[in-house]
Design an enzyme around this catalytic site. Sequence first.
Site, mmCIF file in Angstrom:
data_model
loop_
_atom_site.group_PDB
_atom_site.id
_atom_site.type_symbol
_atom_site.label_atom_id
_atom_site.label_comp_id
_atom_site.label_asym_id
_atom_site.label_seq_id
_atom_site.Cartn_x
_atom_site.Cartn_y
_atom_site.Cartn_z
ATOM 1 N N GLY A 275 0.790 -1.213 0.000
ATOM 2 C CA GLY A 275 0.000 0.000 0.000
ATOM 3 C C GLY A 275 0.824 1.265 0.000
ATOM 4 N N ASP B 95 -0.090 -1.969 13.524
ATOM 5 C CA ASP B 95 -0.487 -2.853 12.415
ATOM 6 C C ASP B 95 0.141 -4.232 12.588
ATOM 7 O OD1 ASP B 95 -1.878 -3.514 10.130
ATOM 8 O OD2 ASP B 95 -0.326 -2.793 8.762
#
Length: 977
Positions: free
Chosen positions: A59, A173
Site C-alpha cells: 500500500g 499494524d
Amino acid sequence: MDGGDPSDERSDEEFASLTPQSRSHDDWGAVTGQPKDVIREPGSHVGPYIVLEQLGAGGMGVVYSAYDAKLDRKIALKVLRSEGNDETAAVARLRLVAEGRALARVSHPNVVTVFDVGTVESEVYIAMELVRGQTLSRWRDASARAWPEVVEMFTDIAAGLGAVHDASLVHRDVKPDNILIDQDGRPRVTDFGLARPESEAEVPSSLELQERALVQSGTGEREPLHLTRTGARVGTPAYMASEQMQGREATPASDQFALCVALWECLYGQRPFHGTSWVSLVMAVSEGQIREPPSPPAGTPIPTWLRGVLERGLHPDPAERWPSVRALREALLAGDPLRNRRRWLAGLSVLVLGGAGVAGALGARAAEERAQRGACESLAAQAAERWNDDARKKLRAAFASSSIDDALELEAGVETVLDDFVTTWSSARSEVCLAPLESPATDSELLSRRADCLDDKLHTLDSLLDTFATGDDVIVSRARSTAEGLTDVERCSDERRLLRQPPRPADPQVRKRVRDLERELSQTLIHEHVGHYDEGLRRAKEALVAARTTEHVPLLATASYRVAVFEEKLGNYEEAVDAWATAFHDASVSDDELLAAEAASALAFAEGYQLSRYDAGIRWSQMAGILLERLDMTASLAEARRLDTLAVLNEMKGRLDESIALHHRSLDLRRSLVPATHQSVGYGLANLAGVLQKTRRFDEAEAALLESLSIFEDAFGPDNPTTAHVVNNLAGLYQKTRQYDKADPLLQRVLAIWSTRLGDDHPDVGDVYNALGEIRRGQGNLDDAIAMHERALRVHRRAHDGEPHPDIARTANQLGQVQALAGQPDAATASFEAALAAVKERSEHDDDRGRAYHGLADLALRSGAHDDARVYFQRSKRAFEVASGDHENWLARARIGLAVLDQLQHDTAAGPSLEAVATDENVGTHIRIEALAWRQRFARHDAGLQARLDALLANTDPDVAVYVQRVLSDEPSAPAL
C-alpha cells in the site's frame, strides 16, 4: 545477513524485511485506486544502492532487493511510490520516514534492523537487512503445527513487540504478514509504516485529521478486511482493536489485541471475530463476541488455560487486557496456572491406585519423574520471580530520580537486557535440571558446574537490582553496559571452560565455604563496572584473607586477581602487578590455565603500558598467547585484547608499522566474533586510530574514530562517559591537526558529560581542561590558556588529595610553559617546581621530571643565570635519556639549549649544532623552528636563514610565532615552546 555478489540469484524463500502481502492485486492500493508503482529496473540506483530485483508491492510502495556497494552486502530497500496527488504523496512520505525512524530506535533480535533512511528528490527510501525466510502467514499455512510450537514462536514475537513498546512506540499494524521468520526460525517484527510515538505531540494535525476521517468513513462491504488501509493508514481491520475501530488513539494494548488475534488464528485456523463487513466486524469486536473455534489444524487440543490467556488479551476494554505485552508473554511462558495442583493430584492417584510389583514400581517412578519436573519448573521460574512487575517499577522509579537526561532511555535498555536474561536463564536452568531425566548419560560433574554458574548469575541479578535501585547518576549512566557484561548466560554452557576449572574441595564444609567466597568475589564485578573501586578493593581483600583459611589454591588465585583489578583501577600499578603475579603463580600450580592466561594478559598491560616496562609487557603478552593457544582460544575476544595490548607496546617502542598490523589483526578477529556494531569493535577502532595518528595517516584515523563513535553512541548513548572517551580522542586528532574549530566543541561536549557523570573533581575532567588550554595556546590566546591549565591543576590536586601524582606534574608543566611564553617568569618557576615535587620518588615518570628541568633551564637562560641554566639542561637531558618512550623532541631541545649556552658563555659557535637539529626530519617542526630561530639570532639576520624560517612559520600556530619573535629580539633569551 549475507553480503556477496549483487548478481547472485535470489532463492524462492528470500523476502525483504518489509515484505508486502503478495505480488498480486490482493492489495489495498489496487482496491482504492492508489497510483501505480514506478518499477525500477535491475541495475538502477536509489540513492547509493543498486536495485537487484522487485520483491513485492504494498500500500505504501515497492520493496526491492538491492546491493550496498559500500559495505558489500545485499539489503532490502523499501521505496515510496512517487506518483499521486501532492497531499497523498506528502502523507505517505511522512509515514515512510516515520517508519524508518521508528525502526532505527529499536534494537532487538526479534525486530528487523534498519540501516539507513534517505530521500532522493521527491522519493523516500528505507534500507534494511534482507531477511531470508517467510512471513508468519506462510509459516502458519505451511503445515499443521501443534500448539506448543505456535506458542513458542509467539513468545519471541511478543519479546520483539515489547522492545517496540520500550522505545515508546506503538506498531498499530501487528498481523502475520508483518512478521518475518528467518531461515533459523527466528521471528522479526517488521513493517512499521503505522508506528508512531505514544505521545502524539509530533504528529502533524493534517495527518491526524486524515486518519480520523478514514476511520469514521468505514469500509465498503466488499473491501478485504485483512489488508492494511493506506493513504492516512490506520491498520488492518481484521486485527484492529475496538479502540482503533472507533477512531481512538492506538496504544500498546491495541498491539497486544492484534497479537492475540494472530495467535488465535495460528492455533485454530481462523480469527476469533467474524464479520463479513466493516460494520459487522466492528460490532463483534466491540461486544467481545468471540466465536467458538473449530478443532485445531494440528489435531492437538488447545489447553483451556491458553484460551483463557488469549481471551483476556482480546477483551474489548483495553484496561481489562494484560498490563503489557510483556505480561502476556510471561503468562504464555508460565503455562497452565493449575498445572502444579494437577501434578500433585496425579501423583496422589498413583499412590492410591498403584498396585504391587512392576506396575507399582512404574507408577512410583512416574510420580517421581513428575515431581522432579515440577521442581525443575520451580527452579526455572526463579529469575522471573525476581525480575517481576514490582522490580520493574522500582527500576523505573530509581532511574527517573537520577539527574541523567536520558535516564529513561537507559532504563528501557536495561529492561531489554534483563528480559532477555530471564528468558535465557530460565531455559538453561530447566535444561540442566531436567538433563538427568532426559539424558541420563550426561556428566554429573559438568551439570553441577553449569548449575553453580547459573545460580551465581541469579545471585548477580539480585545484586544488580539492588545496585540499580540506588539511582546513583554514575551507576545509571553505566547500567546498560553493566547489565550486558554481567548477565552473559552463554558462559554457563561453555563445557570446555567449565571442565577446565579446578575441582573444588572434597570436604563438604570447606566446599561450601569456597562456593560462598567465589560468589562474593564474583559480586565485586559489579563494583568494577559501576566504578566503586574502593569498595570493590575492600571486599576483594576481605575475601582474599578468608580464602587463605580454606587453603584452596584456585580460590586464592581468583581472589588475588580481583584484588589486582581494583589496585590497577585506583592507579596503584605496582601493587596490581604484585597481585596479578601471585594470581598467575597460583593459577598455574592449580592447573587453572584460563585464569593464568587472563593474569598474564593483565600483567602485559600493567607492566608494559602503565609502568612503561615495554619488554616485560611483551614477554607477558607472549606468555598469554601461549596459554590461549594451548586452550584453543586463539579465536576469542581474549586473544583480540591480547593483540591490542601487544600493538600498544610495539607502538611505545616505536614499531609503528608492526603496531598497526597487530591492531588490524585484533580488529579482524573482533569482527569475526561479534556484530560490526558491537562495542568491542568500537574499542578496536579507537585503539587503531591512536597509532594511525602517529604515522600521520590522519584521514584513516579520523574515519576509524568516527566509526567507533557511531558504535558507542548506539551502544551507550551520546551522553555516556564511555562515549565521551571516543569524542575526546576525536577532539585530540583535530587538535593535533590544528583544526581547532572542530576540536573545541567536541571538548566542550566531553567536559559537560564528564563533569555531570564523573564529578567535577575527576582526573578526566582535569585532562579536558588541559586540552582546552592547549587549544587556546595554539590559537595564541595565552591568558585563556593559563586559566584553563590552572583549572586543570586544581582538579588534579583535589582528585589526588594533594599527594604527588603524574597528573599534577604533567599539568603543572603545561601551565609553566604557557606562563613562561606569556612573560610570567615567577609564576612559571613556581609551576615547574610544583611539577618536580609531584614526581618525587616516582622514577617511572622521568619524562615529567625532564620537562620541569627544561622549563627551569629556559627561565634561567632568559634571566642570564647561565650556570644554573646549564645544570638544568643537563638534568633534563639525563632524565629524558633514562625515561621510557620516544623523547627525541625533548632531547633535541636540550641540545639546542646547551649549544646556545656554549656560544653565550664560551663564544663557541653554535651554528653546526643548531643546523643539525634544524635539518633533522625526525623531530617536530616547532623544534626545527626553535633551532633556526637561534641560528638567525646569532647570525644577525641572515636573509637565507630568514627565508627558511618564514617557510616553516607559515604552517604553525601563533604561539610559535610569539616564541620566535622573543628569540630574535634583544632579550637575553626566550622561553621554550
